[in-house]
Design a protein around this motif. Structure first.
Motif, PDB file in Angstrom:
ATOM      1  N   THR A   7       1.376   4.267  -3.028  1.00 25.82           N
ATOM      2  CA  THR A   7       1.005   5.514  -3.009  1.00 25.82           C
ATOM      3  C   THR A   7       1.833   6.456  -3.563  1.00 25.82           C
ATOM      4  OG1 THR A   7      -0.172   4.801  -0.775  1.00 25.82           O
ATOM      5  CG2 THR A   7       0.236   6.883  -0.999  1.00 25.82           C
ATOM      6  N   LYS A  60     -11.304  16.714  -1.956  1.00 23.31           N
ATOM      7  CA  LYS A  60     -11.230  15.281  -1.607  1.00 23.31           C
ATOM      8  C   LYS A  60     -10.517  14.828  -0.186  1.00 23.31           C
ATOM      9  CE  LYS A  60     -10.190  14.635  -6.501  1.00 23.31           C
ATOM     10  NZ  LYS A  60      -9.270  14.259  -7.655  1.00 23.31           N
ATOM     11  N   TYR A 113      -4.719   4.403   6.585  1.00 28.24           N
ATOM     12  CA  TYR A 113      -3.150   4.491   5.749  1.00 28.24           C
ATOM     13  C   TYR A 113      -2.236   4.665   6.922  1.00 28.24           C
ATOM     14  CZ  TYR A 113      -4.681   3.456   1.016  1.00 28.24           C
ATOM     15  OH  TYR A 113      -5.173   2.922  -0.104  1.00 28.24           O
ATOM     16  N   GLU A 152      -1.566  10.138  -2.767  1.00 29.30           N
ATOM     17  CA  GLU A 152      -2.838   9.660  -3.320  1.00 29.30           C
ATOM     18  C   GLU A 152      -2.769   8.011  -3.760  1.00 29.30           C
ATOM     19  OE1 GLU A 152      -5.104  11.411  -7.060  1.00 29.30           O
ATOM     20  OE2 GLU A 152      -3.032  10.597  -7.523  1.00 29.30           O
ATOM     21  N   SER A 153      -3.618   7.328  -3.147  1.00 25.82           N
ATOM     22  CA  SER A 153      -3.717   6.089  -3.479  1.00 25.82           C
ATOM     23  C   SER A 153      -4.073   5.658  -5.022  1.00 25.82           C
ATOM     24  CB  SER A 153      -4.922   5.294  -2.587  1.00 25.82           C
ATOM     25  OG  SER A 153      -6.018   5.671  -3.470  1.00 25.82           O
ATOM     26  N   PRO A 154      -3.515   4.362  -5.166  1.00 26.38           N
ATOM     27  CA  PRO A 154      -3.871   3.923  -6.465  1.00 26.38           C
ATOM     28  C   PRO A 154      -5.317   4.074  -7.086  1.00 26.38           C
ATOM     29  CG  PRO A 154      -2.700   2.370  -5.403  1.00 26.38           C
ATOM     30  CD  PRO A 154      -3.183   3.346  -4.191  1.00 26.38           C
ATOM     31  N   THR A 155      -6.486   4.244  -6.324  1.00 29.96           N
ATOM     32  CA  THR A 155      -7.543   4.496  -6.733  1.00 29.96           C
ATOM     33  C   THR A 155      -7.968   5.906  -6.786  1.00 29.96           C
ATOM     34  OG1 THR A 155      -8.526   4.410  -4.477  1.00 29.96           O
ATOM     35  CG2 THR A 155      -8.420   2.298  -5.610  1.00 29.96           C
ATOM     36  N   GLY A 156      -7.073   7.014  -6.637  1.00 35.48           N
ATOM     37  CA  GLY A 156      -7.238   8.404  -6.807  1.00 35.48           C
ATOM     38  C   GLY A 156      -7.877   9.147  -5.365  1.00 35.48           C
ATOM     39  N   GLU A 157      -7.572   8.117  -4.307  1.00 32.30           N
ATOM     40  CA  GLU A 157      -8.196   8.746  -3.181  1.00 32.30           C
ATOM     41  C   GLU A 157      -7.231   9.540  -2.428  1.00 32.30           C
ATOM     42  OE1 GLU A 157     -10.109   7.099   1.204  1.00 32.30           O
ATOM     43  OE2 GLU A 157      -9.279   5.820  -0.224  1.00 32.30           O
ATOM     44  N   GLN A 190       0.768  -1.158   0.126  1.00 37.26           N
ATOM     45  CA  GLN A 190      -0.120   0.020   0.156  1.00 37.26           C
ATOM     46  C   GLN A 190       0.946   1.365  -0.001  1.00 37.26           C
ATOM     47  OE1 GLN A 190      -2.527  -0.854   3.512  1.00 37.26           O
ATOM     48  NE2 GLN A 190      -4.345  -0.401   2.278  1.00 37.26           N
TER      49      GLN A 190
END
Length: 207
Positions: free
Chosen positions: A36, A48, A115, A81-86, A32
């Motif tokens: 990121t 966001k 996280y 930023e996470s891989p999902t865009g969060e 994770q």
């Protein structure tokens, strides 16, 4: 006649399962963290970061305040930023002062609950410190609630120490003191900037 309780020892199988689960969790957390991305903050990110600000100890500000930092110190405003865009974390800071008081300042640092303990806070702090080094700052400083021992301990592990106590720095139903914590950078070869004061100060005495 008294009886003595029997202590049940975990079997080799159960210990093996626990160790395996711990290794899997560690690999998952590491994956994770590595996936990121740290990137510059943008205006769209303002919509966001709510999930990152859920922690009651995280200071939140008005839209104008964030925009001011983005306009004046964009290099100090970063997000994770996470891989999902969060957006799962961010750091906001600035450079200020003059002469030997020229320094980088951490205004806000926050990481989403799910996280945490992945090293993201340390990564964001390192980025801010590197930027401050490039600006030839003498030190980096930040303020943290005296009661937030988790944060104080984390900053200590990152090389920060308490420089002074600021009385009633945080306002609320009950005003709370803050620790002004500092970390000397390479320009401060004698580490004069982190020599602690022997007495507390009030907010209006801050330079």
């Amino acid at each position: 006649m008294s009886s003595r309780g029997t202590t049940l020892k975990p079997s080799l199988h159960s210990r093996s399962v626990c160790n395996c689960s711990a290794r899997i969790l560690a690999r998952t957390n590491d994956k994770q963290r590595k996936m990121t991305t740290i990137r510059p903050f943008t205006c769209d990110d303002l919509f966001k970061i709510n999930n990152v600000n859920l922690d009651p100890l995280t200071e939140t500000y008005g839209l104008t305040f964030y925009m001011q930092y983005l306009a004046h110190w964009p290099e100090y405003f970063l997000v994770a930023e996470s891989p999902t865009g969060e957006i799962v974390g961010y750091i906001m800071g600035k450079a200020e002062g003059s002469n030997e008081n020229w320094h980088g300042h951490v205004t806000a640092l926050s990481v989403a609950n799910e996280y945490r303990r992945l090293g993201l806070a340390a990564t964001l702090m390192k980025q801010l410190e590197d930027i401050s080094e490039k600006k030839h700052c003498f030190f980096v400083d930040l303020f943290v609630r005296v009661s937030n021992q988790v944060a104080v301990t984390m900053y200590e592990k990152l090389g920060y120490s308490v420089y002074r106590r600021v009385l009633e720095y945080y306002s609320g139903d009950v005003d709370e003191d803050a620790f002004d914590m500092r970390k000397a950078l390479s320009r401060d070869k004698e580490k004069k900037s982190v020599i602690p004061l022997s007495h507390p100060v009030r907010p209006d005495e801050l330079e």
